[in-house]
Design a protein around this motif. Structure first.
Motif, PDB file in Angstrom:
ATOM      1  N   GLY A   1     -22.571  14.119 -33.023  1.00  0.00           N
ATOM      2  CA  GLY A   1     -21.843  14.776 -34.073  1.00  0.00           C
ATOM      3  C   GLY A   1     -22.508  14.616 -35.418  1.00  0.00           C
ATOM      4  N   MET A   2     -23.240  15.814 -35.778  1.00  0.00           N
ATOM      5  CA  MET A   2     -24.089  15.668 -37.100  1.00  0.00           C
ATOM      6  C   MET A   2     -23.005  16.213 -38.344  1.00  0.00           C
ATOM      7  SD  MET A   2     -26.871  15.009 -35.956  1.00  0.00           S
ATOM      8  CE  MET A   2     -27.984  15.495 -34.587  1.00  0.00           C
ATOM      9  N   ILE A   3     -23.389  15.445 -39.486  1.00  0.00           N
ATOM     10  CA  ILE A   3     -22.410  15.650 -40.685  1.00  0.00           C
ATOM     11  C   ILE A   3     -22.971  16.679 -41.715  1.00  0.00           C
ATOM     12  CG2 ILE A   3     -21.474  14.289 -42.490  1.00  0.00           C
ATOM     13  CD1 ILE A   3     -22.067  11.805 -40.793  1.00  0.00           C
ATOM     14  N   GLY A   4     -22.142  17.526 -41.945  1.00  0.00           N
ATOM     15  CA  GLY A   4     -22.672  18.733 -42.410  1.00  0.00           C
ATOM     16  C   GLY A   4     -22.967  18.590 -43.877  1.00  0.00           C
ATOM     17  N   ARG A   5     -22.325  17.799 -44.685  1.00  0.00           N
ATOM     18  CA  ARG A   5     -22.903  17.669 -46.041  1.00  0.00           C
ATOM     19  C   ARG A   5     -24.251  17.214 -46.252  1.00  0.00           C
ATOM     20  NH1 ARG A   5     -18.794  13.009 -48.067  1.00  0.00           N
ATOM     21  NH2 ARG A   5     -17.475  14.185 -45.993  1.00  0.00           N
ATOM     22  N   TYR A   6     -24.978  16.414 -45.216  1.00  0.00           N
ATOM     23  CA  TYR A   6     -26.374  16.065 -45.252  1.00  0.00           C
ATOM     24  C   TYR A   6     -27.326  16.967 -45.016  1.00  0.00           C
ATOM     25  CZ  TYR A   6     -23.685  11.654 -46.137  1.00  0.00           C
ATOM     26  OH  TYR A   6     -23.083  10.829 -46.599  1.00  0.00           O
ATOM     27  N   ILE A   7     -26.836  18.203 -44.194  1.00  0.00           N
ATOM     28  CA  ILE A   7     -27.721  19.307 -43.658  1.00  0.00           C
ATOM     29  C   ILE A   7     -27.725  20.473 -44.222  1.00  0.00           C
ATOM     30  CG2 ILE A   7     -28.487  20.119 -41.259  1.00  0.00           C
ATOM     31  CD1 ILE A   7     -26.755  17.706 -40.082  1.00  0.00           C
ATOM     32  N   ASP A   8     -28.937  20.946 -44.778  1.00  0.00           N
ATOM     33  CA  ASP A   8     -28.824  22.100 -45.529  1.00  0.00           C
ATOM     34  C   ASP A   8     -28.828  23.544 -44.868  1.00  0.00           C
ATOM     35  OD1 ASP A   8     -29.494  20.739 -47.713  1.00  0.00           O
ATOM     36  OD2 ASP A   8     -31.594  20.989 -47.590  1.00  0.00           O
ATOM     37  N   ASP A   9     -29.158  23.273 -43.585  1.00  0.00           N
ATOM     38  CA  ASP A   9     -29.097  24.792 -42.760  1.00  0.00           C
ATOM     39  C   ASP A   9     -29.413  24.336 -41.315  1.00  0.00           C
ATOM     40  OD1 ASP A   9     -31.839  24.355 -43.052  1.00  0.00           O
ATOM     41  OD2 ASP A   9     -32.019  25.942 -44.602  1.00  0.00           O
ATOM     42  N   LEU A  10     -29.528  25.557 -40.378  1.00  0.00           N
ATOM     43  CA  LEU A  10     -29.764  25.423 -39.334  1.00  0.00           C
ATOM     44  C   LEU A  10     -31.198  24.895 -38.952  1.00  0.00           C
ATOM     45  CD1 LEU A  10     -28.482  25.846 -36.443  1.00  0.00           C
ATOM     46  CD2 LEU A  10     -29.285  28.138 -36.185  1.00  0.00           C
ATOM     47  N   ASP A  11     -32.196  25.334 -39.808  1.00  0.00           N
ATOM     48  CA  ASP A  11     -33.386  24.611 -39.715  1.00  0.00           C
ATOM     49  C   ASP A  11     -33.548  23.231 -39.757  1.00  0.00           C
ATOM     50  OD1 ASP A  11     -34.581  27.023 -38.977  1.00  0.00           O
ATOM     51  OD2 ASP A  11     -35.248  27.510 -40.826  1.00  0.00           O
ATOM     52  N   SER A  12     -32.783  22.729 -40.750  1.00  0.00           N
ATOM     53  CA  SER A  12     -32.736  21.285 -40.969  1.00  0.00           C
ATOM     54  C   SER A  12     -32.024  20.604 -39.838  1.00  0.00           C
ATOM     55  CB  SER A  12     -31.908  21.005 -42.152  1.00  0.00           C
ATOM     56  OG  SER A  12     -32.318  21.676 -43.168  1.00  0.00           O
ATOM     57  N   TYR A  13     -30.934  21.103 -39.279  1.00  0.00           N
ATOM     58  CA  TYR A  13     -30.090  20.716 -38.209  1.00  0.00           C
ATOM     59  C   TYR A  13     -31.127  20.449 -36.855  1.00  0.00           C
ATOM     60  CZ  TYR A  13     -26.733  20.508 -34.403  1.00  0.00           C
ATOM     61  OH  TYR A  13     -26.246  20.152 -33.296  1.00  0.00           O
ATOM     62  N   ILE A  14     -32.119  21.472 -36.761  1.00  0.00           N
ATOM     63  CA  ILE A  14     -32.866  21.501 -35.684  1.00  0.00           C
ATOM     64  C   ILE A  14     -34.001  20.460 -35.920  1.00  0.00           C
ATOM     65  CG2 ILE A  14     -34.807  22.847 -34.372  1.00  0.00           C
ATOM     66  CD1 ILE A  14     -32.948  25.373 -34.920  1.00  0.00           C
ATOM     67  N   ASN A  15     -34.370  20.360 -37.058  1.00  0.00           N
ATOM     68  CA  ASN A  15     -35.622  19.388 -37.403  1.00  0.00           C
ATOM     69  C   ASN A  15     -35.032  17.795 -37.083  1.00  0.00           C
ATOM     70  OD1 ASN A  15     -37.244  20.936 -37.963  1.00  0.00           O
ATOM     71  ND2 ASN A  15     -36.799  21.152 -40.195  1.00  0.00           N
ATOM     72  N   MET A  16     -33.696  17.870 -37.484  1.00  0.00           N
ATOM     73  CA  MET A  16     -32.945  16.437 -37.375  1.00  0.00           C
ATOM     74  C   MET A  16     -33.007  15.858 -35.762  1.00  0.00           C
ATOM     75  SD  MET A  16     -29.532  15.861 -39.604  1.00  0.00           S
ATOM     76  CE  MET A  16     -29.213  14.730 -38.691  1.00  0.00           C
ATOM     77  N   THR A  17     -32.523  16.918 -35.028  1.00  0.00           N
ATOM     78  CA  THR A  17     -32.433  16.693 -33.558  1.00  0.00           C
ATOM     79  C   THR A  17     -33.532  16.302 -32.943  1.00  0.00           C
ATOM     80  OG1 THR A  17     -32.249  18.993 -32.989  1.00  0.00           O
ATOM     81  CG2 THR A  17     -30.226  17.876 -33.317  1.00  0.00           C
TER      82      THR A  17
END
Lengths: 398, 398, 398, 398
Positions: free
Chosen positions: B213-229
């Motif tokens: 489960g990722m935490i929205g406040r630390y992630i700017d957008d979908l690209d950042s999300y994908i990068n994180m995973t």
């Protein structure tokens, strides 16, 4: 698409031949079993309500009933509940569908009260129980998997486990509880539904330790109590001969201290009236037993929806698969099934469907393998049959 | 009195050599793990309070926390909880001792809130959580076992199970969660504590399916999300080489649908904020894992008192025993321990203490047997050491 | 449309000249006042949230907080809460508006906890209080009244009541609590917020019976306690001379039994910690007093929405009207206002707006009547000003 | 010891002759009345239980039931509850007496469920209601006042208020609800128990605004609904002629919008099923009415113990006193009673017992004064008669 079915031969001493074997069954009135039963009763009632109002089962998951024990004052010839048992039904359920408001909480409440009435016949629902309910709405992301015209996709990355056949001890422990609470109880109403049967086999010697909550109103005094437990012991000893030729020793309520009259007496037949809380998924697996000599799943089978919840479907399915393999492939001594899903994939396409087989001595594993694969593939092709059987109440979950 | 210790040789393909192996670990922010953690935190706080006020641990059993999921509105860069998570602490505890009233509920509440604050660092306890508490008093029959000057007697007829050593996959799964949530999270705060690592080994191929489960406040957008995973995936792939030479495939949040932005995003780092309820005893066993290729106990280890509650002590003890046998008896390939109590009997005298050993190829079982018995007997002689270690917080329970 | 305003002359001995007069005020830490304060704090927070997220206040009604007392062990120099106070926030609130999910429960929870922190400064919110919340959604029929561009229609057939001016005793009782809890408490922190001031005037003799929960941690021993209550008595006696020339007798904690040390000692400053439950709307009316010599409304003013809830708006409005009439029409001795709505009618068009006036001796009622009508009509024309004042926190509700 | 009885003459326009008079009655199915009824039913059941088990009423105070509205889907010819009404019984009660454990919570639960069954005949307790219960133990300081052989001492510094006789409007409002819910409902079962009768008298014109929740299962369609309300209107208009010769206008469910079929339809007969929460002590005073033209007490009469709880006893007692004075002293036009206790003083010795009398024109106040004092002194001498009448169920409390 071909399924990822893996049948391997397991080189292992069969449980029946291991020296030490442990098997446990919690009776239907044990606080954990009550939780399981309530959770499943609520889920079944919701399935029926959804089908009746919307033509299909909608998303729900009610696998989290919590029982908080009450306080009681048991006595021979009577006794009373001082503080009611508190039961909290917990879960998620769809409350609105295409503009129709659905009576989820009321249906859940009614089903739970009805289940309790049927199961704990000495409980007075007007004064002994507080039944509370907190059903949230589910994650909307999951809702579209409940379409009717295709195989549902798995709600989770999770697995189910099953085995067959039952060992002697497994059969014995299971039937001890069943027959005490159906056959003997019909003549001896003082036997409470809260029972725990612990079976230990050490080589050829079996010890059954039975913990059974007696019901004060049917028992006159300590002598009657002692007579009852002795009669139960004799009953189980005789019954045991139908399941095994091994030596069976039966111990009933060994925790009692007769001198101080500190005995396992209850008002309602369950220790939830005094001191024992209960939760879903902490008691019997869906085959009715706890078997530390066998692989098990931690997933609670009770209360989950039977459409896409792997924790329910794969436990039930793997148990059915194992039993059918034993039935249809006579060369199988023991079989263990493990089914693993991956979230978002169709439930008839597990990430792996694994069978571990111990063939009988002198048989060919190759033949066993081929036949077991057929059984497994057939079941996976018809996975929604599990759903139907659950809704019809044909499958036990604990 | 001699103890009933039974060490037998197990003829079995070791798990490491079986074709299919499954191992699961629920992260510390998974709703079931949160329940476990709260239950154990409350028990430890009560132990400390009892010792401080009364000089000894008194009867309690707080192994039944129930989490009812809230409702949330996660978003990149923020999000908020709409409806707080409801948490009900459940159990029994001694509230009065020799005329002194004890602050059981207040101590429990404070310990639980503190645990949550420490564990889910992105949760705002002022608006995201309702912490409720229902602690009854226990059965008085059990109270006299808590005397200090002798070995306590078992509160129940129950068993504990343990094994050693960990297989490669077990080590890998365990450490994947641990290192993601300690090492990587320190640099990548958007990783939520709610994680599930499912390991499947099929021969020489390992698949790790990680649900995080990722935490929205630390992630700017979908690209950042994908990068994180992707970064998480790379991290785990590299980490895995320290634990195995097998092929390791890592899948993160396979349930995501990137096209519809239907992803595993949270506000607080746990799915308990939206749709996932949680209970004690339904997740990791006390060794930190769920292992359907190994014997397991259904008993919840967390929250039970460490004085006489077999469901806790024997699970912890059998795990310690197994690990020590492996350490001290190099000929042991795999060892499985099962300890069975009988209610009312001293806990250093189990009804049976069973070890099943798979010796390494070419070694003598006779030697192994003798040495294993010594380890087991030593631990049973010092069983209250488990109690001390629990109170000091030296033993994990999930 | 002309308003149905009825001003009549009341032939009656003014309260100030009646022989027996009773006036009561519950302090802000009295369990009923805490309930009022929480209910109003939640409503104000929801108003702000709705305005911030949707541009207008949406339907809500949170006027039903229930406090269930805890259990405590107060002591000089310390003491502790044994069982937390349980507080249930109850009401209705709009949770979704034009596709936006609103954080009603979380906002309510946060506001309530914040209010408690500010109001009961010696309460430890981490261990002394369980704050629970059950906010349903409202009747959808009521939702369309919350449009912004016209006068709202009444949600109910209900009335509000107000009077002016305060009698001497009313002023005295009100200010006794206020000054003890602001001025004196700043120097004497051992005065608890839970206070009850009961004023009895028998002709020219006033008795103030004050029940005040003292806070153990600030008080060393019984002597200090006695000194404190004596200092409080002296303080009130001196203060009283600013409000009346009548004889004033002050009794503090008359229920104490000093011999048995059975005194009104608390840990947190409120009796809700031990034995006194609390509810909204059972304490002070919106003018801060309970006045059985005056007309009163049973409606709880706190927690209701300030848009269309007559039980709130008409109580506040009639009190403002009465005060303005007294201010602007010097010939008025006493004035009583009653405003009655009819469900579904605009709130600026009450079914009746009644004023009963006792003119000062020797003045003309005709003049008073005309001027009072103007004040009343003005206020009704600007009825939404009450709404604004409530949202800004300019009007007390208890 | 002589009692502090003060009878004064009140110079005042009698209510009957004031221009504007307001009177309200909430029906027995109004959420606030349900709360009152439950609170009182629980207290009476506890009284009986205490007498039966211990020979005397023990300390309790159950005057804080909280009702949280459910959600429903009413329809002509049927309808159903979607989410059950949640009811929390709150209070304090003695749970142990001289070594005997008392079934306080179970007795309370049973009494509450029984009361609901009797009062709301269309409610299905198996699915429409969750009945919860939180009864703490009381402050031990209060326990010794419950001795049987002397006059109890007041539990609080508090007052009760009563008046007599009823005005025409008071009689009319009271009997409107009573006869609709007994006489007419016996022929017209679609009338729900949730009713609110608001009476406004403006000189010689009376308006009765009646808000009445109709029960869908007994009503076929909108036409039937309209017929029913018209029949009710006719019934009340005819009935009214027995109580007054003034003009009476009857408005039923004026909030209805027939065009949009937005009407006051229910499933169970109470708006607690959908949107209206309820609390104890916020509705009718113990004379059955809310009368803003009369002095009132804020104290909840329902649910308090009838032994020493002034908030109950003095409200009931002052109402009885007022009625007896009117009966026995024919010269009395109106009488207002106020009784004020001081905590710790015997309840037959109030701090002041005040009567304000408006004598009939042309009569002697001196005679009235003497006779009223006798009535008051007699009642105070026999104050425990109130206790007995409450326990026997001879006194209404709302």
């Amino acid at each position: 698409m071909a399924r990822n079915i893996k049948v391997e031969e397991l080189f292992q001493t069969p449980v029946e031949k291991q020296r030490i074997e442990l098997v446990e069954r919690k009776g239907i009135g044990h606080p954990d079993s009550i939780s399981d039963g309530l959770a499943e009763a609520v889920s079944r009632a919701l399935c029926r309500e959804y089908i009746s109002k919307c033509g299909a089962v909608l998303h729900h998951n009610t696998d989290e009933t919590q029982i908080v024990a009450g306080r009681s004052s048991p006595r021979f010839g009577g006794g009373e509940i001082l503080q009611p048992i508190y039961i909290l039904l917990v879960g998620r359920a769809t409350k609105e569908f295409e503009g129709v408001d659905l009576a989820t909480e009321s249906v859940a409440l009614q089903a739970a009260r009805q289940y309790l009435k049927n199961t704990l016949v000495n409980m007075d629902l007007e004064r002994d129980v507080i039944m509370d309910c907190k059903l949230g709405t589910g994650s909307s992301d999951l809702r579209d998997v409940f379409k009717r015209d295709r195989i549902p996709v798995a709600n989770d990355t999770s697995f189910g486990v099953g085995h067959a056949p039952f060992s002697e001890l497994e059969n014995l422990v299971y039937n001890t509880e069943r027959q005490l609470l159906t056959d003997l109880k019909s003549r001896m109403p003082g036997i409470g539904e809260d029972m725990k049967v612990m079976g230990l086999r050490d080589g050829e010697d079996i010890t059954l330790t039975i913990c059974s909550g007696m019901i004060g109103r049917y028992i006159d005094d300590l002598d009657s109590y002692i007579n009852m437990t002795q009669e139960m012991q004799t009953y189980v000893e005789e019954m045991a001969t139908r399941y095994t030729e091994r030596n069976v020793k039966v111990c009933i309520n060994t925790g009692d201290n007769l001198k101080t009259s500190s005995i396992f007496l209850t008002v309602t037949g369950t220790s939830a009236e005094m001191g024992d809380d209960g939760s879903v998924g902490r008691g019997n697996r869906c085959n009715g037993l706890i078997t530390p000599n066998r692989p098990m799943s931690m997933e609670a089978t009770s209360g989950k929806n039977p459409i896409n919840h792997i924790g329910k479907i794969y436990n039930l399915l793997s148990t059915q698969m194992a039993r059918d393999i034993v039935k249809q492939v006579p060369e199988v001594q023991d079989v263990y099934i493990r089914l693993l899903s991956q979230i978002g994939k169709p439930i008839d396409q597990p990430l792996v469907a694994s069978a571990q087989v111990i063939p009988k001595e002198g048989t060919s594993f190759a033949k066993v393998k081929a036949e077991a694969e057929v059984v497994m593939d057939d079941w996976l092709s018809n996975v929604t049959k599990i759903t139907e059987m659950v809704i019809k109440g044909e499958l036990d979950t604990f």
